[in-house]
Design an enzyme around this catalytic site. Sequence first.
Site, short mmCIF file in Angstrom:
data_model
loop_
_atom_site.label_atom_id
_atom_site.label_comp_id
_atom_site.label_asym_id
_atom_site.label_seq_id
_atom_site.Cartn_x
_atom_site.Cartn_y
_atom_site.Cartn_z
N LYS A 50 0.80 -1.22 0.00
CA LYS A 50 0.00 0.00 0.00
C LYS A 50 0.84 1.27 0.00
O LYS A 50 0.38 2.33 -0.42
CB LYS A 50 -0.97 -0.03 1.19
N GLU A 88 -2.63 7.52 7.07
CA GLU A 88 -3.22 8.45 6.11
C GLU A 88 -4.39 9.16 6.77
O GLU A 88 -4.99 8.68 7.74
CB GLU A 88 -3.69 7.71 4.85
N ASN A 91 -14.53 -1.96 9.82
CA ASN A 91 -13.78 -1.77 8.58
C ASN A 91 -13.89 -2.95 7.62
O ASN A 91 -13.08 -3.08 6.70
CB ASN A 91 -12.29 -1.50 8.88
N GLU A 145 -9.34 0.66 -5.25
CA GLU A 145 -10.29 1.16 -4.26
C GLU A 145 -10.09 2.66 -4.04
O GLU A 145 -8.96 3.16 -3.96
CB GLU A 145 -10.12 0.41 -2.93
N GLU A 202 -6.20 2.10 -2.21
CA GLU A 202 -5.28 0.97 -2.35
C GLU A 202 -5.71 0.16 -3.56
O GLU A 202 -6.79 0.37 -4.13
CB GLU A 202 -5.30 0.07 -1.11
N ASN A 261 -6.25 -3.87 -4.62
CA ASN A 261 -6.26 -5.28 -4.24
C ASN A 261 -5.89 -6.09 -5.48
O ASN A 261 -6.64 -6.12 -6.46
CB ASN A 261 -7.62 -5.71 -3.72
N PHE A 307 -21.88 -7.32 16.75
CA PHE A 307 -21.37 -8.10 15.61
C PHE A 307 -20.17 -8.97 16.00
O PHE A 307 -19.28 -9.22 15.20
CB PHE A 307 -20.98 -7.17 14.45
#
Length: 607
Positions: free
Chosen positions: A73, A157, A192, A232, A245, A247, A305
Amino acid sequence: MADESVLIGPAPAAQSYLLADKIVEAVRQTGAEAVHPGFGFLSENAGFARRLRDEGIAFIGPNPEAIDAMGDKISSKKLAAAAGVSTVPGHMGLIETTEEAVRIANEIGYPIMIKASAGGGGKGIRVAHSDADMAEGFAAVKAEALNAFGDDRVFLEKFIIDPRHIEIQVMGDKHGHVVHLFERECSIQRRNQKVIEEAPSPLLDQATRDAMGAQAVALARAVNYDSAGTVEFVAGQDKSFYFLEMNTRLQVEHPVTELITGVDLVEQMIRSAAGEKMAFGQDDLAINGWAIESRIYAEDPYRGFLPSIGRLVRYEQPEEGDQGAYTVRNDSGVREGDEISMFYDPMIAKLCAWGETRDAAVDGMARALEDTHIQGVGHNIPFLAAVMDQPRFRSGNISTSYIKDEFPDGFHGLLPDRRQTDILIASAAAMNEIAAEASGDPSGRTDWIVLIATGSSAGEAHGVSLSYDDDEALTLDLAGEDRALQLSDIEWRPGLAQFRAVLDGVPFTAEVARVADGFPAVAALYARLPEKVPADTSKLIQSPMPGLVVSIPVTVGQEVKTGETVAIIEAMKMQNILKAERDGVVKAVSAAAGDPVAADDVLVEFE
């Protein structure tokens, strides 16, 4: 569906799926010609791709040089900036110490995203709002990254406020051809990690879509990218967008792109790996309709969750294919009777619905979720179904903070609306009638009372009269409300867990079970029972889920302040930090690093 399987080691990934030697040996045993690495583990590992190339085995994915360039990244952001791609402000260099991370964060300005350079799938990510958050989160992300990816490099970032997560699917071959297959919106996330994805995005107009697609293709071409990949972006509500980034693998949510384009991405990956030229160009691609994917997870939405493990006692899937107003696709990796363990991602299935419009796709997804029945583990279907019913989601006005915004105190279910209440009444009355007929009930009784036990109608009694119309469809007249409910096409018999029928022309599926204690007097008795007082757990730190203890950094007799870390539990590839909710002195420590624990096991007790 595989013809053969090979045991490659114990369940922990570090002893099996992350070991290239084990996979190469499996290839040798079976005589396979190629390896498709899937969604995780070694799928973005350039060393693994090189190893296969050296062994004469085809890697169904991009070339290792592209993985090196884009899979990291930090280097990918530098390459993106050089290729003219919009990038988020941040620090792209490696950060060695917590002190250095705190200093850089102050230069950029909070909030800051802490990310593992080799990360993916939502693993190795934290958001810091202060120096304390940064110090704790930096260490946690490094540990998660080392454990999940074998690489603890971390970068920082700027975190964009109220952002949307939008990604562009690209596809290339080994002859220099690269196209994009439009975008996917992946903004509905928790921890996330994506939960609901759709294609196209309700945010983008054609000009923004074209600009994002052009940047994604330019970046892929800059590194001679081949095979499937995803660029992304984080997007503002004003349609501004920044590179996040790339993938360098197939994405979990690839089915929604396939549904709107008609392109089988896995097939194209195989063709690319075989050296074939791409049989289509950018002008051959177009968006057809709308598709939505819901990730069905083994997790408890009512407990934040948290992952759930256990055996799939029942797993009934919706019917796939054309359902009239919508089409269903269900990509599932489990079967009824399988065990959901603590070692891997908690995903059970990827349920997709396609429609000609977004509303049709949402309606189709709501029905497909109704038609899915799971017992044995906690699951998030009630949450997914609730989102489909929410006006905000249906409006397309979403962001990555959607779950936090809409359920700030956690998910506790939604109150049934008028139609859902009608479904409850109609289902209960109809099932009682069917059960009476099946048992040869001689009373011929047609008047009943239906008691609603939950929601805003809790405690309300509804008088119902039953009769059959000229078409032999069941009619329910609600006493005192001057309303008649028409039920038809009933699919249910005593013992089935799902009641399917058509109510006033609209089909539905309800999950049902007979009260173990019988009825109807039991409801009145339950109403008299005193409310159960929950046990006092204020002095206990309990494991919120099944998992493995990573560490317990406190000892007996130690003074602990509110907010201090008292335990770290790992489950389903995620580290969960447990903090003290009050000041206190440690009375007992009941577990140690490496111990397996169950949900609600006591880890630490305070005096």
